[in-house]
Design an enzyme around this catalytic site. Structure first.
Site, PDB file in Angstrom:
ATOM      1  NE  ARG A   1      -4.268  -1.389   0.119  1.00 51.14           N
ATOM      2  CZ  ARG A   1      -4.400  -2.488  -0.636  1.00 51.14           C
ATOM      3  NH1 ARG A   1      -3.436  -2.858  -1.466  1.00 51.14           N
ATOM      4  NH2 ARG A   1      -5.509  -3.200  -0.566  1.00 51.14           N
TER       5      ARG A   1
ATOM      6  CD  GLU B   1      -2.999   3.314  -5.244  1.00 52.89           C
ATOM      7  OE1 GLU B   1      -4.059   2.709  -5.419  1.00 52.89           O
ATOM      8  OE2 GLU B   1      -1.974   2.793  -4.803  1.00 52.89           O
TER       9      GLU B   1
ATOM     10  CG  HIS C   1      -3.220  -0.726  -6.603  1.00 47.41           C
ATOM     11  ND1 HIS C   1      -3.573  -0.048  -5.462  1.00 47.41           N
ATOM     12  CD2 HIS C   1      -3.126  -2.037  -6.229  1.00 47.41           C
ATOM     13  CE1 HIS C   1      -3.686  -0.901  -4.452  1.00 47.41           C
ATOM     14  NE2 HIS C   1      -3.422  -2.112  -4.895  1.00 47.41           N
TER      15      HIS C   1
HETATM   16  C1  GLV Z   1      -4.836  -5.286  -3.866  1.00 53.82           C
HETATM   17  O1  GLV Z   1      -4.099  -4.376  -3.639  1.00 53.82           O
HETATM   18  C2  GLV Z   1      -5.462  -6.058  -2.836  1.00 53.82           C
HETATM   19  O2  GLV Z   1      -5.366  -5.718  -1.652  1.00 53.82           O
HETATM   20  O3  GLV Z   1      -6.094  -7.069  -3.173  1.00 53.82           O
END
Ligand code: GLV
Length: 330
Positions: A244, A273, A291
């Site tokens: 993250r 983001e 992402h």
């Molecule tokens: C993606 O970032 C997830 O947490 O599945």
């Protein structure tokens, strides 16, 4: 904003479209309503759309806090992601709402992508592609686009959960020395299988050529990597983040990249983001991705199935398999 539920069929709010087979699985048990795609993703609007719903199928960009979680009759929030830092789990528990995620099905795809970023950054794949497309390749040069060896290098894995272990397994094929830091040590036999050595974070930072982050975002991991940690890294180090964004202090990272305090970074996630720090865009020693670490058709379909099954179980009155707060409905 909401219309009354059809008698007999519980209503579930689907925040965003998702891949098959999720929609069909949900439709078997519930009347599925979809969140208007043009409506802002804020708690007030989500609460309005969730009125009369027993469940919400959310994604990681949806803020699910106390306002949403106190919607009368809400029983379950099923996040189509393994991370759930977008959901206030304590507020869910206080409101007797189950929260579920999609663990297990995206580990390998995410570990693949961490490696993809590592390779792309170290071997300047994106820079090379741009160079060729722009017509700059005029002939082989012995010192053109020199990068860093991935094979035989030391890899530091921060967080040795399922994804971190997947990265460690891949590293053995590259003959890498693997260090990890985690509050929980691995079982000795697992350490042995992975060829991984547990060290504290300062040692991992000081000794690694590549550092790959695999921790969830919590109060403890927020800005886990900031100026002090970047200063402990080798000048040749490359930082990879597929976890993250806020785990890394983006402003500190920008400074470290600009001043060549570290050699590069491969980032799939960002602190704010979808905004990306403008200085990251301007840096050549970073590879940026939107992402997408779990974004393969198979993995995203499996996430869809797991999320839909979690919700379907809750709708039927059972306890969902991947519940994060089992105490919520006792
Ligand atoms: C993606 O970032 C997830 O947490 O599945």
């Amino acid at each position: 904003m909401s219309t009354p539920p059809t008698p007999g069929k519980p209503r579930v709010l689907l925040m965003h479209h998702f891949l098959d087979p999720g929609p069909a699985l949900l439709a078997e048990v519930a009347e599925v309503i979809t969140y208007p795609s043009n409506r802002p993703l804020d708690e007030q609007n989500i609460r309005g759309a969730a009125e009369g719903c027993i469940g919400i199928v959310s994604q990681l960009k949806d803020p699910i806090g106390p306002i949403v979680l106190s919607t009368p009759g809400l029983r379950c929030v099923s996040n189509v992601a393994v991370g759930y830092d977008n959901i206030d789990v304590a507020a869910a528990t206080a409101n007797h709402v189950w929260v579920t995620n999609t663990p297990g099905v995206l580990d390998e795809a995410t570990a693949d992508f961490a490696f993809a970023l590592m390779m792309a950054t170290a071997r300047r794949v994106v820079q090379g592609d741009t160079f060729v497309r722009q017509g700059n390749f005029k002939g082989w040069e012995i010192d053109m686009m020199l990068g860093h060896d991935v094979h035989d290098a030391t890899l530091g894995i921060i967080g040795i959960g399922r994804i971190g272990r997947g990265v460690a397994r891949r590293a053995s094929g590259f003959n890498m020395r693997v260090l990890y830091s985690d509050q929980q040590p691995l079982q000795p036999e697992v350490e042995k299988q992975l060829g991984a050595t547990r060290v504290d974070l300062p040692r991992l930072l000081a000794e690694s050529d590549f550092i790959s982050i695999h921790v969830p975002l919590t109060n403890e991991t927020h800005h886990l990597i900031s100026t002090a940690q970047l200063n402990q890294m080798k000048q040749s180090a490359i930082l990879i983040n597929t976890s993250r964004g806020p785990v890394v202090d983006e402003a500190a990272l920008v400074e470290a990249l600009k001043t060549h305090r570290i050699a590069g970074a491969g980032l799939d996630v960002f602190e704010r983001e979808p905004a990306v720090h403008p200085s990251l865009i301007a840096q050549h020693n970073v590879v940026l991705a939107p992402h997408i670490a779990s974004a393969t058709t198979r993995t995203r379909s499996e996430m869809s199935a797991v999320a839909a099954r979690n919700m379907a179980t809750a709708v039927r009155g059972g306890r969902p398999p991947n519940v994060l707060n089992p105490e919520a409905r006792q």
